[in-house]
Design an enzyme around this catalytic site. Structure first.
Site, mmCIF file in Angstrom:
data_model
loop_
_atom_site.group_PDB
_atom_site.id
_atom_site.type_symbol
_atom_site.label_atom_id
_atom_site.label_comp_id
_atom_site.label_asym_id
_atom_site.label_seq_id
_atom_site.Cartn_x
_atom_site.Cartn_y
_atom_site.Cartn_z
ATOM 1 N N GLY A 122 -6.416 -0.969 18.108
ATOM 2 C CA GLY A 122 -5.503 -1.325 17.024
ATOM 3 C C GLY A 122 -4.865 -0.081 16.435
ATOM 4 O O GLY A 122 -5.470 1.016 16.448
ATOM 5 N N GLY A 127 -2.723 -0.493 13.377
ATOM 6 C CA GLY A 127 -2.094 -0.938 12.131
ATOM 7 C C GLY A 127 -2.654 -0.183 10.932
ATOM 8 O O GLY A 127 -3.165 0.938 11.069
ATOM 9 N N LYS A 174 0.819 -1.223 0.000
ATOM 10 C CA LYS A 174 0.000 0.000 0.000
ATOM 11 C C LYS A 174 0.849 1.268 0.000
ATOM 12 O O LYS A 174 0.495 2.248 -0.629
ATOM 13 C CB LYS A 174 -0.946 -0.004 1.202
ATOM 14 C CG LYS A 174 -2.122 -0.974 1.040
ATOM 15 C CD LYS A 174 -3.086 -0.842 2.194
ATOM 16 C CE LYS A 174 -4.321 -1.705 1.957
ATOM 17 N NZ LYS A 174 -5.314 -1.563 3.003
HETATM 18 P P1 NAP Z 1 -1.860 -4.680 10.843
HETATM 19 O O1 NAP Z 1 -1.368 -3.454 10.161
HETATM 20 O O2 NAP Z 1 -0.970 -5.863 10.911
HETATM 21 O O3 NAP Z 1 -2.287 -4.282 12.348
HETATM 22 C C1 NAP Z 1 -2.756 -5.259 13.220
HETATM 23 C C2 NAP Z 1 -3.236 -4.618 14.503
HETATM 24 O O4 NAP Z 1 -3.798 -5.647 15.314
HETATM 25 C C3 NAP Z 1 -2.129 -3.971 15.324
HETATM 26 O O5 NAP Z 1 -2.639 -2.880 16.020
HETATM 27 C C4 NAP Z 1 -1.763 -5.111 16.293
HETATM 28 O O6 NAP Z 1 -1.203 -4.653 17.485
HETATM 29 C C5 NAP Z 1 -3.112 -5.686 16.576
HETATM 30 N N1 NAP Z 1 -3.068 -7.071 17.026
HETATM 31 C C6 NAP Z 1 -2.857 -8.174 16.273
HETATM 32 N N2 NAP Z 1 -2.908 -9.269 17.038
HETATM 33 C C7 NAP Z 1 -3.148 -8.845 18.309
HETATM 34 C C8 NAP Z 1 -3.303 -9.517 19.547
HETATM 35 N N3 NAP Z 1 -3.231 -10.845 19.634
HETATM 36 N N4 NAP Z 1 -3.544 -8.790 20.659
HETATM 37 C C9 NAP Z 1 -3.637 -7.439 20.579
HETATM 38 N N5 NAP Z 1 -3.494 -6.738 19.424
HETATM 39 C C10 NAP Z 1 -3.252 -7.440 18.308
HETATM 40 O O7 NAP Z 1 -3.198 -5.190 10.168
HETATM 41 P P2 NAP Z 1 -4.329 -4.327 9.419
HETATM 42 O O8 NAP Z 1 -4.025 -4.264 7.980
HETATM 43 O O9 NAP Z 1 -4.536 -3.073 10.158
HETATM 44 O O10 NAP Z 1 -5.591 -5.294 9.576
HETATM 45 C C11 NAP Z 1 -6.201 -5.499 10.842
HETATM 46 C C12 NAP Z 1 -7.481 -6.301 10.658
HETATM 47 O O11 NAP Z 1 -8.421 -5.520 9.929
HETATM 48 C C13 NAP Z 1 -7.301 -7.564 9.804
HETATM 49 O O12 NAP Z 1 -7.009 -8.654 10.616
HETATM 50 C C14 NAP Z 1 -8.637 -7.750 9.096
HETATM 51 O O13 NAP Z 1 -9.434 -8.659 9.800
HETATM 52 C C15 NAP Z 1 -9.246 -6.381 9.176
HETATM 53 N N6 NAP Z 1 -9.392 -5.808 7.816
HETATM 54 C C16 NAP Z 1 -10.642 -5.492 7.417
HETATM 55 C C17 NAP Z 1 -10.843 -4.924 6.186
HETATM 56 C C18 NAP Z 1 -12.237 -4.612 5.757
HETATM 57 O O14 NAP Z 1 -12.407 -4.056 4.662
HETATM 58 N N7 NAP Z 1 -13.218 -4.915 6.554
HETATM 59 C C19 NAP Z 1 -9.760 -4.644 5.332
HETATM 60 C C20 NAP Z 1 -8.482 -4.996 5.771
HETATM 61 C C21 NAP Z 1 -8.314 -5.563 7.023
HETATM 62 P P3 NAP Z 1 0.384 -4.374 17.597
HETATM 63 O O15 NAP Z 1 0.610 -2.999 17.080
HETATM 64 O O16 NAP Z 1 0.635 -4.512 19.051
HETATM 65 O O17 NAP Z 1 1.063 -5.439 16.790
#
Ligand code: NAP
Length: 521
Positions: A377, A379, A308
């Site tokens: 979150g 991320g 991205k």
């Molecule tokens: P990312 O950049 O990897 O960020 C992941 C986030 O989740 C970080 O804040 C991480 O915390 C936290 N996290 C992961 N595992 C955890 C745990 N066991 N305990 C506490 N915090 C945890 O991922 P992203 O791209 O933002 O995606 C996040 C989620 O959004 C995906 O898993 C997906 O289900 C969802 N998503 C939805 C859409 C949609 O259109 N609906 C699109 C994309 C993604 P840390 O900073 O501490 O690592």
């Protein structure tokens, strides 16, 4: 004309019979009899197999007979003498094509044998094939010319392994720069796209297997995938291409939903999974390859992990258009290719989330001003939603496991921050989960304590697999309103569809397609 050839790769006649039936029912346009798969290979067993294939088809269906050399991917190491006999006899038995390895054909003895058999039956055509199971050919154009020099009436078949999607462009160029009957595509996961667009580029044949277990080469698709998901029956040289750039890409639902919508609207467009491995260098090389080849008619891309930011940087470097908030988010998820390869970059994630929130609350974006929001979150998804909500004037508190990361995001967008331990004390109207907690297979997990859920809350979980997470189930039990991740996912896909086609996509069809895909696993 590109034929869909289905390999029949069976140990015995009984199994071959079942495979032939399945291939015909699934819409095979050519049967490739891989005789090297037969146990106890004899000339008679091959004659029986050819007869079986001919009798099974209600109308004449072209048959290729192959007895692949073990050195070039053959299933069993049969002696050269026998393999040569088989090919010559297959001609006499009336098959339409024989496939012989070009390297082997250079032997005078084999050449004479095959030429003699072909002289007796001019209807049978010779395919001269070359394979590289490790990488690209040293000189694919030279090899193509060599084959035609040795046998001008042969159909050259050049199949090599793409170790990166960028390796495929040489195959595309060869098809573009030649005409007539030739078969060119790439093996391996990175070569998958070349099998799908073989028809657009007029390769004489593309191969697909009856099912995943019956695949005879790395990266071979099933007939169902090629005809269903990738709409191979609707592809022609005018088909416009789109795709999702990602690594990994196999799990992406985007090809299914965009292709379903193209189909729904009768559009001559095709959406591909584009596995772009590596970092900025490989990403740039991929887009440069696309822009150099306007004739491929790539018109737009979805972009996801890990590219991205690479996409944003690429468009910046090329002086393309960047949606202002996408620049602030520091990531784009949509690229539109204009004339002359001019790129425009957008982020449809934040708008998708904002639209899901405002429509559920029955308010406008202006009403989001001063709304207290708790976001778990920090991320990529969090960042897009934080940027969108900050832009609309909401009052955001970010909660994150890694404190540094959470504090950094909060500081960047002038929000508050708290560690996850503070979640039980949350006082908010809108709670958004932007972590992967609760995502399949960990569906028993939730990022928020059940006791903290109140009926005057709106709870939004961005996780979309499963559509109803434990967090949303518990929120509903508490009487709260909910938004599922599917709504956001569909909104961002609808926004992309609009940018790609200038028309509205079918939201209901998208939801149904996603649910069908998720239920298949
Ligand atoms: P990312 O950049 O990897 O960020 C992941 C986030 O989740 C970080 O804040 C991480 O915390 C936290 N996290 C992961 N595992 C955890 C745990 N066991 N305990 C506490 N915090 C945890 O991922 P992203 O791209 O933002 O995606 C996040 C989620 O959004 C995906 O898993 C997906 O289900 C969802 N998503 C939805 C859409 C949609 O259109 N609906 C699109 C994309 C993604 P840390 O900073 O501490 O690592």
């Amino acid at each position: 004309m590109t034929y869909l050839a289905v390999p029949i790769a069976a140990q015995n006649l009984d199994r071959a019979r079942r495979q032939i039936k399945a291939a015909l029912e699934a819409g095979a346009e050519i049967l490739e009899l891989r005789t090297d798969y037969l146990e106890n290979l004899t000339i008679d067993s091959v004659k029986n197999l050819i007869a079986e294939a001919k009798n099974a088809a209600h109308q004449p269906l072209p048959i290729i007979v192959t007895c692949r050399d073990g050195k070039q991917g053959g299933a069993r190491a049969y002696p050269e003498q026998l393999r040569n006999e088989i090919l010559a006899e297959a001609v006499r038995a009336g098959c339409d094509f024989i496939d012989c390895e070009y390297d082997n054909f250079l032997s005078t003895e084999l050449q004479e044998k095959i030429k003699a058999a072909l002289a007796d039956r001019s209807k049978t055509r010779l395919i001269l094939s070359a394979h590289d199971f490790k990488s690209r050919f040293e000189d694919v154009n030279g090899l193509y010319q060599d084959i035609l020099t040795v046998c001008p009436t042969a159909i050259p078949k050049l199949i090599y392994t793409a170790n990166h999607i960028n390796d495929c462009f040489e195959a595309f160029d060869l098809l573009r720069n030649t005409s007539g009957e030739r078969i060119v595509f790439c093996m391996g996961a990175a070569g998958l796209v070349s099998r799908i667009i073989a028809k657009k580029l007029d390769s004489f044949v593309t191969f697909a297997s009856i099912n995943a277990e019956a695949a005879t080469a790395p990266g071979q698709l099933t007939i169902e995938q090629l005809k269903g998901l990738y709409r191979c029956d609707s592809i022609d040289s005018d088909t416009e291409l789109f795709g999702v750039i990602a690594d990994p890409v196999g799990h992406s639902l985007s090809p299914a939903i965009h292709n379903a919508c193209f189909d729904d609207k009768g559009m001559n467009k095709l959406y591909l999974p584009l596995l772009v491995e590596g970092g900025r260098t490989e990403f740039d090389e991929f887009l440069d390859n696309i822009i150099l080849r306007e004739w491929l008619s790539f018109k737009g891309f979805s972009v996801t992990i890990p590219h991205k930011q690479n996409a944003l940087d690429f468009v910046k470097a090329k002086d393309g258009f960047i949606e202002p908030l996408a620049e602030k988010i520091g990531a784009v998820n949509t690229l539109v290719v204009g004339s002359g390869g001019k790129l425009s970059a957008y982020n449809t994630d934040y708008a998708a989330a904002l639209d899901a929130i405002t429509s559920t609350m029955g308010i406008t974006r202006a009403d989001l001003k001063d709304l207290p929001v708790a976001i778990i979150g920090a991320g990529g998804v969090s960042r897009a939603i934080v940027a969108g909500l900050t832009d609309a004037g909401a009052k955001i508190k970010i909660y994150n496991r890694t404190i540094k990361r959470g504090e950094k995001l909060a500081a960047e967008f002038s929000c508050d921050f708290a560690p996850l331990d503070d979640l039980p004390n949350v006082e908010t109207k809108l709670l958004i989960n932007c972590t992967s907690i609760g995502m399949y297979p960990n569906i028993e997990a939730t990022p928020f304590p059940q006791a903290g859920l109140k009926k005057d809350m709106l709870v939004f979980d961005t996780v979309y697999n499963p559509a109803e997470t434990l967090l949303l189930k518990q929120a509903k039990q508490a009487g709260a309103k909910t938004i599922d991740g599917l709504s956001m996912f569909i909104n961002q896909a609808l926004a992309q569809f609009k940018l790609f086609t200038n028309t509205d996509g079918n939201a209901k069809l998208m939801r149904k397609t996603i649910c069908d895909c998720l239920s298949k696993g």
